[in-house]
Design an enzyme around this catalytic site. Structure first.
Site, PDB file in Angstrom:
ATOM      1  CD  GLN A 124     -12.933  -2.015  -1.151  1.00  0.00           C
ATOM      2  OE1 GLN A 124     -12.181  -2.131  -0.328  1.00  0.00           O
ATOM      3  NE2 GLN A 124     -14.203  -2.553  -1.101  1.00  0.00           N
ATOM      4  NE  ARG A 148      -3.846   0.337   1.870  1.00  0.00           N
ATOM      5  CZ  ARG A 148      -5.147   0.685   2.233  1.00  0.00           C
ATOM      6  NH1 ARG A 148      -5.393   1.016   3.298  1.00  0.00           N
ATOM      7  NH2 ARG A 148      -6.117  -0.156   1.477  1.00  0.00           N
ATOM      8  CG  HIS A 185      -8.200  -0.003  -3.323  1.00  0.00           C
ATOM      9  ND1 HIS A 185      -7.526  -0.995  -2.697  1.00  0.00           N
ATOM     10  CD2 HIS A 185      -8.982   0.241  -1.954  1.00  0.00           C
ATOM     11  CE1 HIS A 185      -7.778  -1.215  -1.441  1.00  0.00           C
ATOM     12  NE2 HIS A 185      -8.719  -0.708  -1.058  1.00  0.00           N
ATOM     13  CB  CYS A 228     -13.836   0.873  -0.348  1.00  0.00           C
ATOM     14  SG  CYS A 228     -13.219   2.536  -0.382  1.00  0.00           S
ATOM     15  NE  ARG A 268     -10.782  -5.615  -0.068  1.00  0.00           N
ATOM     16  CZ  ARG A 268      -9.638  -4.538   0.215  1.00  0.00           C
ATOM     17  NH1 ARG A 268     -10.123  -3.653   0.903  1.00  0.00           N
ATOM     18  NH2 ARG A 268      -8.394  -4.820  -0.031  1.00  0.00           N
ATOM     19  CG  ASP A 286     -13.538   6.402  -1.423  1.00  0.00           C
ATOM     20  OD1 ASP A 286     -13.652   6.089  -0.194  1.00  0.00           O
ATOM     21  OD2 ASP A 286     -12.422   6.006  -1.886  1.00  0.00           O
TER      22      ASP A 286
HETATM   23  N1  NVA Z   1      -9.823   6.521  -1.654  1.00  0.00           N
HETATM   24  C1  NVA Z   1      -9.664   6.047  -0.356  1.00  0.00           C
HETATM   25  C2  NVA Z   1      -9.744   4.597  -0.228  1.00  0.00           C
HETATM   26  C3  NVA Z   1      -9.627   3.919   1.157  1.00  0.00           C
HETATM   27  C4  NVA Z   1      -9.628   2.618   1.267  1.00  0.00           C
HETATM   28  C5  NVA Z   1      -8.184   6.474  -0.062  1.00  0.00           C
HETATM   29  O1  NVA Z   1      -7.445   6.338  -0.824  1.00  0.00           O
HETATM   30  O2  NVA Z   1      -7.925   6.841   1.337  1.00  0.00           O
HETATM   31  N1   CP Z   2     -11.411  -0.308   1.979  1.00  0.00           N
HETATM   32  C1   CP Z   2     -10.289  -0.555   2.479  1.00  0.00           C
HETATM   33  O1   CP Z   2      -9.201  -0.563   1.692  1.00  0.00           O
HETATM   34  O2   CP Z   2      -9.954  -0.107   3.719  1.00  0.00           O
HETATM   35  P1   CP Z   2      -8.635  -0.216   4.697  1.00  0.00           P
HETATM   36  O3   CP Z   2      -8.037   1.056   4.352  1.00  0.00           O
HETATM   37  O4   CP Z   2      -9.138  -0.393   6.109  1.00  0.00           O
HETATM   38  O5   CP Z   2      -7.839  -1.172   4.186  1.00  0.00           O
END
Ligand code: NVA
Ligand code: CP
Length: 301
Positions: A130, A100, A127, A258, A286, A218
């Protein structure tokens, strides 16, 4: 051959469909196995996570593997050791990386310098794990995607980009409504259009919601955009998915997110906690989709 999963396009259309079937089978059979026995995967997380980290850690263990969780705060990554060096070190000890990070280019660098599979656990650009599991959540309810309308209402962020990619492989109609200045990748959008995807971008949330069967949104400020939060709250004023917005969608429409969600911003408490919401089924899926992706990446060619 080393396989990676850094974006949905890393698999073929047929493989993407197969991921849905396998994840569903794994869910139905409470699948555990030995595919990853003797393997140790490193989870490198440069951003916070609850679902992605847990579902990968649990999924890897259910397939017989082990995990090491690593963040910049407690490794030399946080003290500027170049990623290309880290990639080579990890490749000498471990069997896979689940990452990540911020730029997608970081994953390309890990692949270029490392020699083990890399899986995208979220970047600024996408992502994919997801969205693949969200497709599973839809598929469980609506196996035939051909007359399906999916709406994306809000920021044209990593999630929106992966939805556009998904629309190339799966025959639903995708309408994204994003305020000006918050578009998804226009390059992805153009490529998707050329590939025959039924995908459209509008500035009008009501247009995206009209007749939609699944409504996605989101957070307005993603991880890494914390300083823009106030400006974004202003730009997205009026874009909250609330009961009135939901009524514009098809009867029986479902609300998807998500997570984590900011109640009172992109979604009202009423919708989030209401009967249309399937957000916790998404979160559960997931785990099943991660296992299907791990199987795809680690099965012998
Ligand atoms: N768009 C959000 C998704 C988190 C799972 C982010 O990147 O923070
Ligand atoms: N949806 C998702 O990726 O959640 P987290 O940031 O908790 O991993």
């Amino acid at each position: 051959m080393v396989r990676h999963f850094t974006k949905i396009r890393d698999v073929t259309r047929e493989e993407a469909w197969r991921l849905l079937d396998r994840a569903r089978w794994m869910k139905d059979t409470h699948h555990t196995g030995t595919l990853l026995a003797g393997k140790i995967l490193v989870l490198i997380f440069e951003k916070a996570s609850t679902r992605t980290r847990l579902s990968f850690e649990v999924g890897i263990r259910q397939l017989g593997g082990q995990t090491i969780f690593m963040t910049p705060a407690e490794s030399q990554l946080g003290r500027s050791e170049p990623l290309r060096d880290t990639a080579r070190i990890i490749s000498r000890y471990n069997d896979g990386m689940v990452v990540r990070t911020y730029g997608q280019a970081t994953l390309d660098q890990l692949i270029a310098y490392g020699s083990i599979p890399v899986i995208n656990a979220l970047t600024d650009e996408g992502h994919p794990c997801q969205v693949m599991s969200d497709l599973l959540t839809i598929h469980e309810r609506t196996p035939d995607f051909s007359s399906l309308r999916v709406a994306w209402v809000g920021d044209g962020n990593n999630m929106a980009n992966s939805w556009i990619e998904a629309a190339v492989y799966f025959p639903f109609r995708l309408t994204l409504a994003c305020p000006e200045g918050y578009d998804p990748s226009l390059e992805l959008l153009e490529d998707a259009g050329k590939a025959g995807a039924r995908v459209r971008l509008t500035r009008d949330p009501e247009e995206a919601l009209a007749g939609a069967h699944y409504i996605n949104t989101d957070v307005w400020a993603s991880m890494g955009q914390e300083e823009e939060r106030t400006a974004r709250q202003a730009a997205f004023a009026g874009w909250t998915i609330d009961a009135a917005m939901l009524r514009l969608a098809a009867p029986g429409a479902r609300f998807m997110h998500c997570l984590p969600a900011h109640r009172g911003e992109e979604v009202s408490e009423e919708v989030f906690e209401g009967p249309a919401s399937i957000v916790f089924d998404q979160a559960e899926n997931r785990l099943h989709m991660q296992k299907a992706i791990l199987e795809r990446v680690f099965s012998p060619a």
